[in-house]
Design a protein around this motif. Structure first.
Motif, PDB file in Angstrom:
ATOM      1  N   LEU A 187      37.636   0.604  17.697  1.00  0.00           N
ATOM      2  CA  LEU A 187      37.196   0.361  18.955  1.00  0.00           C
ATOM      3  C   LEU A 187      38.040   0.099  19.931  1.00  0.00           C
ATOM      4  O   LEU A 187      37.742  -0.005  21.321  1.00  0.00           O
ATOM      5  N   GLY A 188      39.317   0.562  19.741  1.00  0.00           N
ATOM      6  CA  GLY A 188      40.230   0.735  20.772  1.00  0.00           C
ATOM      7  C   GLY A 188      40.760  -0.772  21.411  1.00  0.00           C
ATOM      8  O   GLY A 188      41.012  -0.784  22.514  1.00  0.00           O
ATOM      9  N   LEU A 189      40.791  -1.705  20.482  1.00  0.00           N
ATOM     10  CA  LEU A 189      40.733  -3.158  21.105  1.00  0.00           C
ATOM     11  C   LEU A 189      42.349  -3.671  20.731  1.00  0.00           C
ATOM     12  O   LEU A 189      42.602  -4.926  21.074  1.00  0.00           O
ATOM     13  N   VAL A 190      43.067  -3.026  20.039  1.00  0.00           N
ATOM     14  CA  VAL A 190      44.543  -3.553  19.609  1.00  0.00           C
ATOM     15  C   VAL A 190      45.213  -4.354  20.741  1.00  0.00           C
ATOM     16  O   VAL A 190      45.700  -5.530  20.590  1.00  0.00           O
ATOM     17  N   GLU A 191      45.502  -3.727  21.954  1.00  0.00           N
ATOM     18  CA  GLU A 191      46.114  -4.313  22.854  1.00  0.00           C
ATOM     19  C   GLU A 191      45.171  -5.260  23.760  1.00  0.00           C
ATOM     20  O   GLU A 191      45.749  -6.265  24.369  1.00  0.00           O
ATOM     21  N   LYS A 192      44.043  -5.384  23.389  1.00  0.00           N
ATOM     22  CA  LYS A 192      43.269  -6.523  23.966  1.00  0.00           C
ATOM     23  C   LYS A 192      43.118  -7.883  23.155  1.00  0.00           C
ATOM     24  O   LYS A 192      42.406  -8.895  23.525  1.00  0.00           O
ATOM     25  N   THR A 193      43.444  -7.805  21.644  1.00  0.00           N
ATOM     26  CA  THR A 193      43.233  -8.661  20.873  1.00  0.00           C
ATOM     27  C   THR A 193      44.231  -9.785  20.775  1.00  0.00           C
ATOM     28  O   THR A 193      45.380  -9.641  20.901  1.00  0.00           O
ATOM     29  N   ILE A 194      43.469 -10.969  20.769  1.00  0.00           N
ATOM     30  CA  ILE A 194      44.295 -12.042  20.244  1.00  0.00           C
ATOM     31  C   ILE A 194      43.756 -12.674  19.144  1.00  0.00           C
ATOM     32  O   ILE A 194      42.466 -13.102  19.133  1.00  0.00           O
ATOM     33  N   GLN A 195      44.515 -13.115  18.286  1.00  0.00           N
ATOM     34  CA  GLN A 195      44.096 -13.835  17.040  1.00  0.00           C
ATOM     35  C   GLN A 195      44.339 -15.365  16.783  1.00  0.00           C
ATOM     36  O   GLN A 195      45.457 -15.908  17.421  1.00  0.00           O
ATOM     37  N   CYS A 196      43.344 -15.931  16.484  1.00  0.00           N
ATOM     38  CA  CYS A 196      43.687 -17.547  16.217  1.00  0.00           C
ATOM     39  C   CYS A 196      43.291 -17.849  14.701  1.00  0.00           C
ATOM     40  O   CYS A 196      42.350 -17.630  14.315  1.00  0.00           O
ATOM     41  N   VAL A 197      44.484 -18.079  14.017  1.00  0.00           N
ATOM     42  CA  VAL A 197      44.527 -18.505  12.599  1.00  0.00           C
ATOM     43  C   VAL A 197      44.714 -19.860  12.450  1.00  0.00           C
ATOM     44  O   VAL A 197      45.030 -20.851  13.140  1.00  0.00           O
ATOM     45  N   ASP A 198      44.340 -20.306  11.147  1.00  0.00           N
ATOM     46  CA  ASP A 198      44.237 -21.575  10.867  1.00  0.00           C
ATOM     47  C   ASP A 198      45.878 -21.896  10.148  1.00  0.00           C
ATOM     48  O   ASP A 198      46.247 -21.002   9.512  1.00  0.00           O
ATOM     49  N   ILE A 199      46.049 -23.111  10.125  1.00  0.00           N
ATOM     50  CA  ILE A 199      47.573 -23.498   9.155  1.00  0.00           C
ATOM     51  C   ILE A 199      47.047 -23.637   7.917  1.00  0.00           C
ATOM     52  O   ILE A 199      46.770 -24.782   7.389  1.00  0.00           O
ATOM     53  N   ALA A 200      46.795 -22.553   7.142  1.00  0.00           N
ATOM     54  CA  ALA A 200      46.184 -22.489   5.790  1.00  0.00           C
ATOM     55  C   ALA A 200      46.351 -21.050   5.286  1.00  0.00           C
ATOM     56  O   ALA A 200      47.339 -20.327   5.880  1.00  0.00           O
ATOM     57  N   CYS A 201      45.600 -20.494   4.181  1.00  0.00           N
ATOM     58  CA  CYS A 201      46.024 -19.222   3.848  1.00  0.00           C
ATOM     59  C   CYS A 201      45.698 -18.149   4.885  1.00  0.00           C
ATOM     60  O   CYS A 201      46.550 -17.173   4.845  1.00  0.00           O
ATOM     61  N   ALA A 202      45.001 -18.267   5.786  1.00  0.00           N
ATOM     62  CA  ALA A 202      44.765 -17.205   7.074  1.00  0.00           C
ATOM     63  C   ALA A 202      45.995 -17.178   7.833  1.00  0.00           C
ATOM     64  O   ALA A 202      46.261 -16.126   8.612  1.00  0.00           O
ATOM     65  N   TYR A 203      46.922 -18.160   7.939  1.00  0.00           N
ATOM     66  CA  TYR A 203      48.264 -18.072   8.522  1.00  0.00           C
ATOM     67  C   TYR A 203      49.075 -17.026   8.432  1.00  0.00           C
ATOM     68  O   TYR A 203      49.815 -16.424   9.381  1.00  0.00           O
ATOM     69  N   GLY A 245      41.081 -12.355  -1.411  1.00  0.00           N
ATOM     70  CA  GLY A 245      40.370 -11.490  -0.464  1.00  0.00           C
ATOM     71  C   GLY A 245      40.876 -11.496   1.009  1.00  0.00           C
ATOM     72  O   GLY A 245      40.513 -10.535   2.050  1.00  0.00           O
ATOM     73  N   HIS A 246      41.629 -12.402   1.348  1.00  0.00           N
ATOM     74  CA  HIS A 246      42.234 -12.366   2.903  1.00  0.00           C
ATOM     75  C   HIS A 246      42.925 -10.868   3.143  1.00  0.00           C
ATOM     76  O   HIS A 246      42.737 -10.621   4.290  1.00  0.00           O
ATOM     77  N   GLY A 247      43.688 -10.454   2.094  1.00  0.00           N
ATOM     78  CA  GLY A 247      44.285  -9.081   2.662  1.00  0.00           C
ATOM     79  C   GLY A 247      43.029  -7.917   2.943  1.00  0.00           C
ATOM     80  O   GLY A 247      43.404  -7.240   3.946  1.00  0.00           O
ATOM     81  N   ILE A 248      42.038  -7.779   2.206  1.00  0.00           N
ATOM     82  CA  ILE A 248      41.061  -7.036   2.430  1.00  0.00           C
ATOM     83  C   ILE A 248      40.380  -7.295   3.774  1.00  0.00           C
ATOM     84  O   ILE A 248      40.176  -6.466   4.860  1.00  0.00           O
ATOM     85  N   ILE A 249      40.311  -8.600   4.076  1.00  0.00           N
ATOM     86  CA  ILE A 249      39.747  -9.013   5.491  1.00  0.00           C
ATOM     87  C   ILE A 249      40.551  -8.668   6.330  1.00  0.00           C
ATOM     88  O   ILE A 249      39.901  -8.033   7.623  1.00  0.00           O
ATOM     89  N   GLN A 250      41.905  -8.856   6.191  1.00  0.00           N
ATOM     90  CA  GLN A 250      42.833  -8.447   7.338  1.00  0.00           C
ATOM     91  C   GLN A 250      42.721  -6.881   7.599  1.00  0.00           C
ATOM     92  O   GLN A 250      42.874  -6.356   8.825  1.00  0.00           O
ATOM     93  N   ARG A 251      42.834  -6.257   6.476  1.00  0.00           N
ATOM     94  CA  ARG A 251      42.933  -4.646   6.733  1.00  0.00           C
ATOM     95  C   ARG A 251      41.232  -4.149   7.795  1.00  0.00           C
ATOM     96  O   ARG A 251      41.260  -3.390   8.529  1.00  0.00           O
ATOM     97  N   LEU A 252      40.282  -4.783   7.315  1.00  0.00           N
ATOM     98  CA  LEU A 252      38.856  -4.461   7.860  1.00  0.00           C
ATOM     99  C   LEU A 252      39.117  -5.013   9.531  1.00  0.00           C
ATOM    100  O   LEU A 252      38.694  -4.277  10.344  1.00  0.00           O
ATOM    101  N   ILE A 253      39.764  -6.036   9.700  1.00  0.00           N
ATOM    102  CA  ILE A 253      39.991  -6.475  11.114  1.00  0.00           C
ATOM    103  C   ILE A 253      40.675  -5.318  11.790  1.00  0.00           C
ATOM    104  O   ILE A 253      40.367  -4.903  12.755  1.00  0.00           O
ATOM    105  N   ALA A 254      41.890  -5.229  11.138  1.00  0.00           N
ATOM    106  CA  ALA A 254      42.754  -3.937  11.798  1.00  0.00           C
ATOM    107  C   ALA A 254      42.021  -2.699  11.935  1.00  0.00           C
ATOM    108  O   ALA A 254      42.339  -1.875  13.126  1.00  0.00           O
ATOM    109  N   GLU A 255      41.136  -2.346  11.007  1.00  0.00           N
ATOM    110  CA  GLU A 255      40.313  -1.170  11.181  1.00  0.00           C
ATOM    111  C   GLU A 255      39.340  -1.094  12.361  1.00  0.00           C
ATOM    112  O   GLU A 255      39.392  -0.208  12.969  1.00  0.00           O
ATOM    113  N   CYS A 256      38.697  -2.242  12.432  1.00  0.00           N
ATOM    114  CA  CYS A 256      37.777  -2.482  13.518  1.00  0.00           C
ATOM    115  C   CYS A 256      38.428  -2.340  14.827  1.00  0.00           C
ATOM    116  O   CYS A 256      37.846  -1.683  15.880  1.00  0.00           O
TER     117      CYS A 256
END
Length: 249
Positions: free
Chosen positions: A37-53, A22-33
């Motif tokens: 919302l016009g936030l790509v240039e303002k976005t900073i992601q913080c991921v875990d050292i695990a599957c989300a990496y 499901g991580h891939g579906i979630i990643q796409r939803l994050i990207a779509e949002c």
């Protein structure tokens, strides 16, 4: 009229997640949002050292991989330095509710205006499929509970959103990925979480029930059925807290 769907431009290469994850579906939803919302240039992601990496390599935005379990603390520091940015966490249930339980709770207690996305797949995925004390269902077999989780030995899983509902936070909700209706509902929750942050309203957490076919030793369809028929009974899909609207805990 049919609508043509395109891959979000924010996704710049293939990912390495297992088939049916499901991580891939979630990643796409994050990207779509972020794009809508016009936030790509303002976005900073913080991921875990695990599957989300994997997300750190595949989304075209700034990001950092925090120490295992410490994503909420790292995201808090980033938000303090860059308050104008859209800072979000993408991490698993083991990271957020076990190893990083104190970081998650103190971020909520301080009502830090970040968006925390927690992937609840009921297991420690990247490390090989061990029991997650917070979310593995009673009876589920894992590498560290080969006979099935026993509540006498391990206790019962707990609903962390119920716990966080006692904090004065902006938003807490749980979505799911087992059918298009719930994926759409989850996207709306994520949109609200990002909007809250941009309006400096406080801490938002969105937990998402997600399949892990590899470690559950199921087909992708079987894992989706398990989410609907078993996991959702323990972890209900709903909005728990909406400070700007109605509290449904």
């Amino acid at each position: 009229m049919a609508k043509t769907l395109k891959k979000p431009e924010m996704i710049n290469q293939q990912v390495g997640w297992c088939g049916g994850c499901g991580h891939g579906i979630i990643q796409r939803l994050i990207a779509e949002c972020c794009e809508e919302l016009g936030l790509v240039e303002k976005t900073i992601q913080c991921v875990d050292i695990a599957c989300a990496y994997w997300s750190i390599d595949t989304l075209n935005c700034d990001g950092i991989a925090g120490p295992h379990g410490r994503c909420a603390a790292v995201a808090t520091a980033i938000k303090k330095v860059h308050p104008e940015s859209n800072v979000y966490v993408h991490a698993g249930d083991g990271c957020s509710y076990v190893i990083g339980l104190s970081e998650t709770c103190f971020t909520a207690q301080r009502d830090v205006p970040i968006t925390m996305i927690v992937v609840n797949n009921g297991i420690f995925g990247m490390t090989g499929g061990q029991l997650c004390i917070a979310t593995t269902l009673v009876g589920d077999k894992t590498k560290s509970s080969k006979a099935g989780r026993s509540d006498e030995q391990f206790g019962k899983p707990f609903d962390m959103l119920e716990v966080l509902s006692n904090y004065d936070i902006e938003y807490a909700a749980r979505g799911a990925l087992y059918d298009p209706k719930h994926i759409d509902q989850t996207k709306k929750m994520l949109m609200k979480g990002f909007k809250n942050q941009m309006e400096n309203k406080g801490f938002s957490i969105i937990e998402i029930l997600s399949p892990c076919p590899t470690n559950w030793k199921m087909s992708p369809q079987e894992s989706m059925d398990k989410l609907r028929d078993e996991n959702e009974k323990i972890f209900p899909v709903k909005e728990y807290v909406d400070r700007g609207g109605v509290q449904n805990g």
